[in-house]
Motif scaffolding. Structure first.
Motif, PDB file in Angstrom:
ATOM      1  N   HIS A 143     -10.735  50.148  53.678  1.00 47.43           N
ATOM      2  CA  HIS A 143      -9.531  50.946  53.918  1.00 47.43           C
ATOM      3  C   HIS A 143      -9.415  51.241  55.406  1.00 47.43           C
ATOM      4  CE1 HIS A 143      -6.368  53.847  53.093  1.00 47.43           C
ATOM      5  NE2 HIS A 143      -6.998  54.701  53.890  1.00 47.43           N
ATOM      6  N   GLY A 144      -8.294  50.851  55.994  1.00 47.42           N
ATOM      7  CA  GLY A 144      -8.072  51.085  57.416  1.00 47.42           C
ATOM      8  C   GLY A 144      -8.184  49.830  58.255  1.00 47.42           C
ATOM      9  N   ILE A 145      -8.586  48.724  57.639  1.00 46.98           N
ATOM     10  CA  ILE A 145      -8.671  47.459  58.367  1.00 46.98           C
ATOM     11  C   ILE A 145      -7.690  46.486  57.731  1.00 46.98           C
ATOM     12  CG2 ILE A 145     -10.113  45.490  58.957  1.00 46.98           C
ATOM     13  CD1 ILE A 145     -12.451  47.360  59.148  1.00 46.98           C
ATOM     14  N   GLY A 146      -6.743  46.041  58.536  1.00 45.68           N
ATOM     15  CA  GLY A 146      -5.739  45.090  58.081  1.00 45.68           C
ATOM     16  C   GLY A 146      -5.928  43.754  58.775  1.00 45.68           C
ATOM     17  N   PRO A 147      -4.896  42.921  58.740  1.00 48.12           N
ATOM     18  CA  PRO A 147      -5.006  41.580  59.325  1.00 48.12           C
ATOM     19  C   PRO A 147      -5.337  41.579  60.818  1.00 48.12           C
ATOM     20  CG  PRO A 147      -3.022  41.762  58.000  1.00 48.12           C
ATOM     21  CD  PRO A 147      -3.623  43.120  58.058  1.00 48.12           C
ATOM     22  N   SER A 148      -4.655  42.407  61.590  1.00 50.07           N
ATOM     23  CA  SER A 148      -4.879  42.360  63.038  1.00 50.07           C
ATOM     24  C   SER A 148      -6.248  42.921  63.409  1.00 50.07           C
ATOM     25  CB  SER A 148      -3.776  43.115  63.775  1.00 50.07           C
ATOM     26  OG  SER A 148      -3.757  44.460  63.383  1.00 50.07           O
ATOM     27  N   PHE A 149      -6.653  44.017  62.773  1.00 50.00           N
ATOM     28  CA  PHE A 149      -7.969  44.585  63.073  1.00 50.00           C
ATOM     29  C   PHE A 149      -9.088  43.642  62.649  1.00 50.00           C
ATOM     30  CE2 PHE A 149      -6.817  49.382  63.223  1.00 50.00           C
ATOM     31  CZ  PHE A 149      -6.478  49.248  64.552  1.00 50.00           C
ATOM     32  N   SER A 150      -8.920  42.943  61.522  1.00 53.85           N
ATOM     33  CA  SER A 150      -9.981  42.036  61.076  1.00 53.85           C
ATOM     34  C   SER A 150     -10.142  40.875  62.057  1.00 53.85           C
ATOM     35  CB  SER A 150      -9.713  41.526  59.665  1.00 53.85           C
ATOM     36  OG  SER A 150      -8.577  40.710  59.627  1.00 53.85           O
ATOM     37  N   LYS A 151      -9.034  40.354  62.573  1.00 51.18           N
ATOM     38  CA  LYS A 151      -9.127  39.288  63.588  1.00 51.18           C
ATOM     39  C   LYS A 151      -9.783  39.816  64.858  1.00 51.18           C
ATOM     40  CE  LYS A 151      -5.110  36.698  62.039  1.00 51.18           C
ATOM     41  NZ  LYS A 151      -3.696  36.413  62.256  1.00 51.18           N
ATOM     42  N   GLU A 152      -9.391  41.026  65.244  1.00 50.77           N
ATOM     43  CA  GLU A 152      -9.939  41.646  66.453  1.00 50.77           C
ATOM     44  C   GLU A 152     -11.450  41.844  66.330  1.00 50.77           C
ATOM     45  OE1 GLU A 152      -9.256  46.002  68.181  1.00 50.77           O
ATOM     46  OE2 GLU A 152      -7.391  44.858  68.006  1.00 50.77           O
ATOM     47  N   ILE A 153     -11.894  42.290  65.169  1.00 52.20           N
ATOM     48  CA  ILE A 153     -13.328  42.511  64.940  1.00 52.20           C
ATOM     49  C   ILE A 153     -14.081  41.187  65.003  1.00 52.20           C
ATOM     50  CG2 ILE A 153     -15.025  43.207  63.198  1.00 52.20           C
ATOM     51  CD1 ILE A 153     -12.918  45.334  62.323  1.00 52.20           C
ATOM     52  N   CYS A 154     -13.520  40.156  64.379  1.00 53.97           N
ATOM     53  CA  CYS A 154     -14.172  38.841  64.404  1.00 53.97           C
ATOM     54  C   CYS A 154     -14.308  38.316  65.829  1.00 53.97           C
ATOM     55  CB  CYS A 154     -13.393  37.846  63.545  1.00 53.97           C
ATOM     56  SG  CYS A 154     -13.516  38.161  61.784  1.00 53.97           S
ATOM     57  N   GLU A 155     -13.261  38.492  66.635  1.00 51.78           N
ATOM     58  CA  GLU A 155     -13.325  38.051  68.032  1.00 51.78           C
ATOM     59  C   GLU A 155     -14.363  38.850  68.813  1.00 51.78           C
ATOM     60  OE1 GLU A 155      -9.459  38.290  69.799  1.00 51.78           O
ATOM     61  OE2 GLU A 155      -8.591  36.878  68.358  1.00 51.78           O
ATOM     62  N   LYS A 156     -14.375  40.163  68.592  1.00 49.71           N
ATOM     63  CA  LYS A 156     -15.279  41.044  69.329  1.00 49.71           C
ATOM     64  C   LYS A 156     -16.741  40.713  69.032  1.00 49.71           C
ATOM     65  CE  LYS A 156     -13.875  45.267  69.581  1.00 49.71           C
ATOM     66  NZ  LYS A 156     -13.575  46.676  69.238  1.00 49.71           N
ATOM     67  N   VAL A 157     -17.022  40.426  67.768  1.00 50.48           N
ATOM     68  CA  VAL A 157     -18.402  40.160  67.350  1.00 50.48           C
ATOM     69  C   VAL A 157     -18.793  38.706  67.624  1.00 50.48           C
ATOM     70  CG1 VAL A 157     -19.923  40.132  65.333  1.00 50.48           C
ATOM     71  CG2 VAL A 157     -18.319  41.984  65.636  1.00 50.48           C
ATOM     72  N   GLY A 158     -17.801  37.836  67.681  1.00 53.11           N
ATOM     73  CA  GLY A 158     -18.086  36.423  67.918  1.00 53.11           C
ATOM     74  C   GLY A 158     -18.327  35.639  66.645  1.00 53.11           C
ATOM     75  N   VAL A 159     -17.739  36.103  65.558  1.00 57.80           N
ATOM     76  CA  VAL A 159     -17.853  35.413  64.274  1.00 57.80           C
ATOM     77  C   VAL A 159     -16.552  34.659  64.037  1.00 57.80           C
ATOM     78  CG1 VAL A 159     -18.059  35.755  61.776  1.00 57.80           C
ATOM     79  CG2 VAL A 159     -19.397  37.148  63.327  1.00 57.80           C
ATOM     80  N   GLU A 160     -16.674  33.437  63.587  1.00 52.25           N
ATOM     81  CA  GLU A 160     -15.477  32.652  63.294  1.00 52.25           C
ATOM     82  C   GLU A 160     -14.814  33.207  62.033  1.00 52.25           C
ATOM     83  OE1 GLU A 160     -14.539  28.032  62.387  1.00 52.25           O
ATOM     84  OE2 GLU A 160     -16.078  28.460  63.892  1.00 52.25           O
ATOM     85  N   PRO A 161     -13.517  33.537  62.089  1.00 49.62           N
ATOM     86  CA  PRO A 161     -12.851  34.165  60.946  1.00 49.62           C
ATOM     87  C   PRO A 161     -12.801  33.296  59.693  1.00 49.62           C
ATOM     88  CG  PRO A 161     -11.502  34.343  62.919  1.00 49.62           C
ATOM     89  CD  PRO A 161     -12.642  33.447  63.249  1.00 49.62           C
ATOM     90  N   SER A 162     -12.897  31.978  59.861  1.00 50.27           N
ATOM     91  CA  SER A 162     -12.784  31.091  58.703  1.00 50.27           C
ATOM     92  C   SER A 162     -14.102  30.943  57.939  1.00 50.27           C
ATOM     93  CB  SER A 162     -12.291  29.718  59.145  1.00 50.27           C
ATOM     94  OG  SER A 162     -13.194  29.160  60.072  1.00 50.27           O
ATOM     95  N   ARG A 163     -15.197  31.461  58.477  1.00 45.02           N
ATOM     96  CA  ARG A 163     -16.477  31.386  57.767  1.00 45.02           C
ATOM     97  C   ARG A 163     -16.475  32.310  56.558  1.00 45.02           C
ATOM     98  NH1 ARG A 163     -21.253  32.307  61.816  1.00 45.02           N
ATOM     99  NH2 ARG A 163     -22.418  32.259  59.874  1.00 45.02           N
ATOM    100  N   ARG A 164     -17.266  31.940  55.574  1.00 39.70           N
ATOM    101  CA  ARG A 164     -17.392  32.765  54.369  1.00 39.70           C
ATOM    102  C   ARG A 164     -18.424  33.866  54.611  1.00 39.70           C
ATOM    103  NH1 ARG A 164     -13.310  31.236  50.730  1.00 39.70           N
ATOM    104  NH2 ARG A 164     -12.772  29.149  51.388  1.00 39.70           N
ATOM    105  N   VAL A 165     -18.286  34.942  53.874  1.00 35.00           N
ATOM    106  CA  VAL A 165     -19.198  36.075  54.051  1.00 35.00           C
ATOM    107  C   VAL A 165     -20.621  35.685  53.676  1.00 35.00           C
ATOM    108  CG1 VAL A 165     -19.724  38.421  53.277  1.00 35.00           C
ATOM    109  CG2 VAL A 165     -17.368  37.763  53.701  1.00 35.00           C
ATOM    110  N   ASN A 166     -20.770  34.851  52.649  1.00 29.78           N
ATOM    111  CA  ASN A 166     -22.126  34.468  52.234  1.00 29.78           C
ATOM    112  C   ASN A 166     -22.806  33.539  53.244  1.00 29.78           C
ATOM    113  OD1 ASN A 166     -20.677  32.162  51.717  1.00 29.78           O
ATOM    114  ND2 ASN A 166     -20.953  32.222  49.500  1.00 29.78           N
TER     115      ASN A 166
END
Length: 122
Positions: free
Chosen positions: A23-46
């Protein structure tokens, strides 16, 4: 199943999509977090390593208001409006639409199911 900000995020979805379960994280924040951490957004969580999950968790804790804090803040803002007695607060108090929508017809989501009035048949 990764647990971030008190939420079990689904493991078989892409990171970008799975973060939106918080709750509180939408599309733009999730992309921003992925960029900040250096994780590719298309990778699976597992496919994420424990270190990457910890980085995501720390990034969210450091920079974003999510889950309980956000819900508490929102409810406190509404309570403040109600205590002030301003127009928006009165609308919240009466459980009517707050943002200027019409109430003569419609507004059933906010007002609840229609209550029949005795003797109002034409």
């Amino acid at each position: 199943m990764a647990r971030i900000a008190g939420v079990n995020i689904p493991t078989n979805k892409r990171v970008e999509i799975a973060l939106r379960y918080i709750h509180g994280i939408g599309p733009s924040f999730s992309k921003e977090i992925c960029e900040k951490v250096g994780v590719e957004p298309s990778r699976r969580v597992n496919q994420l390593t424990d270190a990457e999950v910890i980085k995501i968790r720390e990034a969210i804790d450091a920079g974003y208001m999510v889950e309980g804090d956000l819900r508490r803040d929102t409810s406190m803002n509404i309570k403040r409006l109600m205590d002030l007695g301003c127009y928006r607060g009165l609308r919240h108090r009466k459980k009517l639409p707050v943002r200027g929508q019409r109430t003569h017809t419609n507004a059933r989501t906010r007002k609840g199911p229609a209550k029949p009035i005795a003797g109002k048949k034409k």
